[in-house]
Design a protein around this motif. Structure first.
Motif, PDB file in Angstrom:
ATOM      1  N   LEU A  50       3.138  64.275 156.037  1.00 18.95           N
ATOM      2  CA  LEU A  50       2.298  65.550 155.978  1.00 18.95           C
ATOM      3  C   LEU A  50       3.248  66.383 155.666  1.00 18.95           C
ATOM      4  N   ASP A  51       2.956  67.376 154.197  1.00 15.91           N
ATOM      5  CA  ASP A  51       3.850  68.181 153.699  1.00 15.91           C
ATOM      6  C   ASP A  51       3.336  69.403 154.203  1.00 15.91           C
ATOM      7  N   PHE A  52       2.558  69.677 155.340  1.00 12.22           N
ATOM      8  CA  PHE A  52       2.247  70.876 155.805  1.00 12.22           C
ATOM      9  C   PHE A  52       3.089  71.211 157.193  1.00 12.22           C
ATOM     10  N   PRO A  53       3.134  72.474 157.499  1.00 12.31           N
ATOM     11  CA  PRO A  53       3.810  72.790 158.822  1.00 12.31           C
ATOM     12  C   PRO A  53       2.898  72.488 160.186  1.00 12.31           C
ATOM     13  N   PHE A  54       2.597  71.492 160.643  1.00 12.09           N
ATOM     14  CA  PHE A  54       1.682  71.474 161.855  1.00 12.09           C
ATOM     15  C   PHE A  54       2.670  71.080 163.207  1.00 12.09           C
ATOM     16  N   GLN A  55       2.146  71.479 164.185  1.00 16.40           N
ATOM     17  CA  GLN A  55       2.840  71.247 165.542  1.00 16.40           C
ATOM     18  C   GLN A  55       2.052  69.879 165.777  1.00 16.40           C
TER      19      GLN A  55
ATOM     20  N   GLU B 212      -1.137  69.732 167.341  1.00 15.05           N
ATOM     21  CA  GLU B 212      -2.395  69.903 166.115  1.00 15.05           C
ATOM     22  C   GLU B 212      -2.558  68.393 165.673  1.00 15.05           C
TER      23      GLU B 212
ATOM     24  N   ASP C  62       7.699  71.088 165.970  1.00 14.45           N
ATOM     25  CA  ASP C  62       7.325  70.872 164.545  1.00 14.45           C
ATOM     26  C   ASP C  62       7.501  69.467 164.163  1.00 14.45           C
TER      27      ASP C  62
ATOM     28  N   GLY D 154       7.134  68.220 161.289  1.00 16.19           N
ATOM     29  CA  GLY D 154       8.171  67.749 160.051  1.00 16.19           C
ATOM     30  C   GLY D 154       9.404  67.522 160.482  1.00 16.19           C
ATOM     31  N   LYS D 155       9.969  68.095 161.453  1.00 14.86           N
ATOM     32  CA  LYS D 155      11.377  67.800 161.996  1.00 14.86           C
ATOM     33  C   LYS D 155      11.459  66.641 162.858  1.00 14.86           C
TER      34      LYS D 155
END
Lengths: 344, 252
Positions: B86-91, B94, B130, B132-133
């Motif tokens: 996923l290259d977009f900031p999702f929680q 979500e 996050d 992504g992290k």
């Protein structure tokens, strides 16, 4: 990967944007060669809606507001909202944060359509121009999408390269039309290519407003599907989403939005790229928030750019496309540097 | 019940899969094993309708898989992908909530299910983190929570796991497969897992299907299928046997 955000930031984003948009619209209506007091301008607008006599503006000042400044402000906002929403949707559709109607060549295709209509069909009715821009924009979108897609997945390097090629082809077509155009058509074409809101008229303004509102409603219906599409097409299909139908629908709607925006104002770059990025930094990537805030922020940014366009070298005016490029290009370079480890 | 009959995929001259026949029963965990390129992922894609069979058929509860509506199938069948980028900031919440797409749930019910599913995969309190992290293993568990939410309203779910333990540490490999087994036992799920670790397959699977070169080489219980002789015949590798303190035989 950008950071996820707090719910407090998300809650404040829409009220802040609405407040800024209201202030910006007042500033836009009062800015120009003839400076008008913002409160008097507001009074004049309220006078047209109610019998109250709140403004002491002279009739010519009212005329300027109603026939020049108001349609111009609303057109800037509608176009900004259209481009930002289409940018957000295209980035979701291509699952890449660098997709943008301008960068993948859709704007150039739509501009070619508008130019064909203007130069080759000068007697065509006013609404033939946006129709032609839409048809060419749609054709370009489909062509680029087909070129970049293979086995159900879309290659981003191919997408960008196909966009460059199609933009170059459209540029050559516009150049050719420039060459054979009459003096009047040549002037209109030149303004278009740089993006101009100065010539705003009520028909284009109303069409753009209706398109922005309509597309907002339609895009919002697909917000959850777009979120799921970001997981990957297979994953979205496993969730029960008709991904082919979704992609087809969104491509057509984006072409419609960009086609109308280009027909009304010419090529205005970077709004579709920059605005969704800024919004994601504040509110995250979920499309039900992204779309509403991108629409508001796009409207705000283009209205501000238009104010700058008529203030920076007053009494002359800069094409607004130059202002957005001057602001947007450095931001795009910043994005490339930030993401080069992923792209390289 | 998933019934696979004479299933084939690929060009007739170069089939990727051919003559696959087996039945998967509710309430059981199945391991899909085989060397690289044996056709495991292709079979999984056919089972979730990502690919269309060239020959044969797949039936779910007696109805051909292609006759199920998209939404009905999504409520019954979930797939855990091997990687989800996923290259977009999702929680995290979500991402998990995306599993509710085919379901008719209120936002409050979705929020409650998100917390429940995250707790099931051992990620309590991760809702606002996050995505992504997160580490690779944590992301895989978030994806599993998403699929669990997708199947939260059925008691006859089918869970397809594509190498579910590839990014997980030792403890989480066992926790995820224990969870899969619980879903089969308590909620009557069919779980199909593509696995490379034969010991995990032996410990958690009720049935084993071994593919080799696009054909079903062996089907049966773990004890019958996972013998050193059978492994040598399929993988061309003679494993060492090790008897653990609790009496289990492990293969390396």
């Amino acid at each position: 990967m950008q950071r996820a955000v707090t719910s407090k930031q998300q809650r404040l984003a829409v009220p802040c944007l609405l407040l800024l948009l209201t202030l910006c619209s007042l500033l836009s209506i009062s800015t120009g060669p003839l400076s008008i007091d913002p409160l008097q301008a507001l009074g004049s607008l309220l006078d047209t809606l109610t019998p109250a006599n709140l403004s002491t503006l002279a009739p010519h000042e009212r005329l300027i507001i109603e026939n020049v400044r108001l349609p111009r402000t609303l057109l800037a906002m509608a176009t900004g909202a259209l481009l930002a929403m289409c940018g957000a949707v295209m980035q979701g559709l291509f699952r890449n944060p660098l997709a943008d109607p301008g960068i993948i060549g859709v704007s150039s295709g739509a501009a070619l359509g508008a130019a064909v209509c203007l130069v080759l069909l000068p007697a065509a009715p006013t609404f033939a121009v946006p129709v032609s821009a839409f048809v060419f924009g749609l054709g370009t979108t489909v062509l680029i999408y087909r070129l970049a897609s293979h086995n159900g997945s879309t290659s981003v390097p191919l997408l960008l390269l196909a966009g460059v090629a199609i933009a170059a082809l459209a540029g050559a077509g516009i150049g050719l039309l420039n060459y054979i155009a009459s003096d009047t058509a040549l002037r209109d074409l030149s303004l278009w290519q740089m993006g101009a809101i100065a010539g705003a008229t009520w028909p284009y303004t109303l069409l753009s407003l209706a398109a922005a509102l309509g597309l907002f409603v339609l895009f919002r219906r697909d917000a959850r599907s777009l979120d799921a599409l970001l997981l990957g097409e297979s994953e979205a299909r496993h969730l029960g989403i008709d991904t082919q139908g979704l992609k087809r629908r969104l491509v057509i709607l984006c072409a419609l939005g960009v086609g109308i925006a280009v027909a009304a104002t010419g090529i205005i770059g970077f709004i579709g790229l920059v605005v969704p990025h800024l919004v994601r930094m504040v509110s995250g990537a979920a499309h039900h928030k992204l779309l509403v805030q991108s629409a508001l922020a796009g409207a705000l940014l283009l209205a501000l750019a238009d104010i700058l366009a008529r203030s920076l070298i007053a009494p002359a005016e800069m094409p607004v496309g130059l202002v957005t490029a001057l602001l947007g290009a450095p931001f795009f370079v910043f994005l490339l540097i930030k993401q080069r480890h992923k792209l390289g | 019940m998933l019934k696979i009959t004479e299933l084939g995929f690929g060009m007739p001259s170069r089939p990727v899969l051919s003559a696959i026949d087996f039945t998967l029963e509710q309430g059981k965990v199945y391991g899909l094993l085989g060397p690289n390129g044996a056709g495991k992922s292709t079979l999984l894609k056919l089972l979730c309708r990502e690919l269309t069979p060239a020959t044969g058929k797949i039936e779910l509860d007696g109805i051909a898989l292609n006759l199920w509506s998209r939404q009905e199938l999504a409520c019954r069948l979930g797939v855990l992908p091997q990687h989800a980028k996923l290259d977009f900031p999702f929680q995290v919440a979500e991402v998990v909530a995306m599993g509710a797409f085919p379901l008719s749930l209120s936002s409050q019910a979705i929020a409650a299910e998100v917390s429940h599913c995250l707790a099931q995969v051992g990620l309590n309190g991760f809702e606002e983190r996050d995505y992504g992290k997160l580490s690779g293993g944590e992301r895989q568990r978030v994806q599993l929570a998403r699929v669990l939410l997708q199947l939260s309203q059925t008691d006859r779910g089918i869970l397809l796991l594509d190498e579910p333990t590839s990014a997980l540490d030792l403890a989480h490999q066992h926790r995820v497969l224990q969870l899969a087994r619980n879903l089969a036992r308590e909620r009557n799920f069919i779980v199909v897992a593509v696995l490379h670790c034969l010991n995990l397959a032996a410990e958690y699977c009720d049935g084993i299907h071994i593919l080799d070169n696009g054909r079903l080489k062996l089907s049966g219980g773990p004890k019958a299928c996972l013998t050193p002789e059978q492994i040598n015949a399929v993988w061309h590798y003679q494993p060492s046997r090790f008897v653990a303190d609790d009496g289990r035989t492990l293969l390396f």
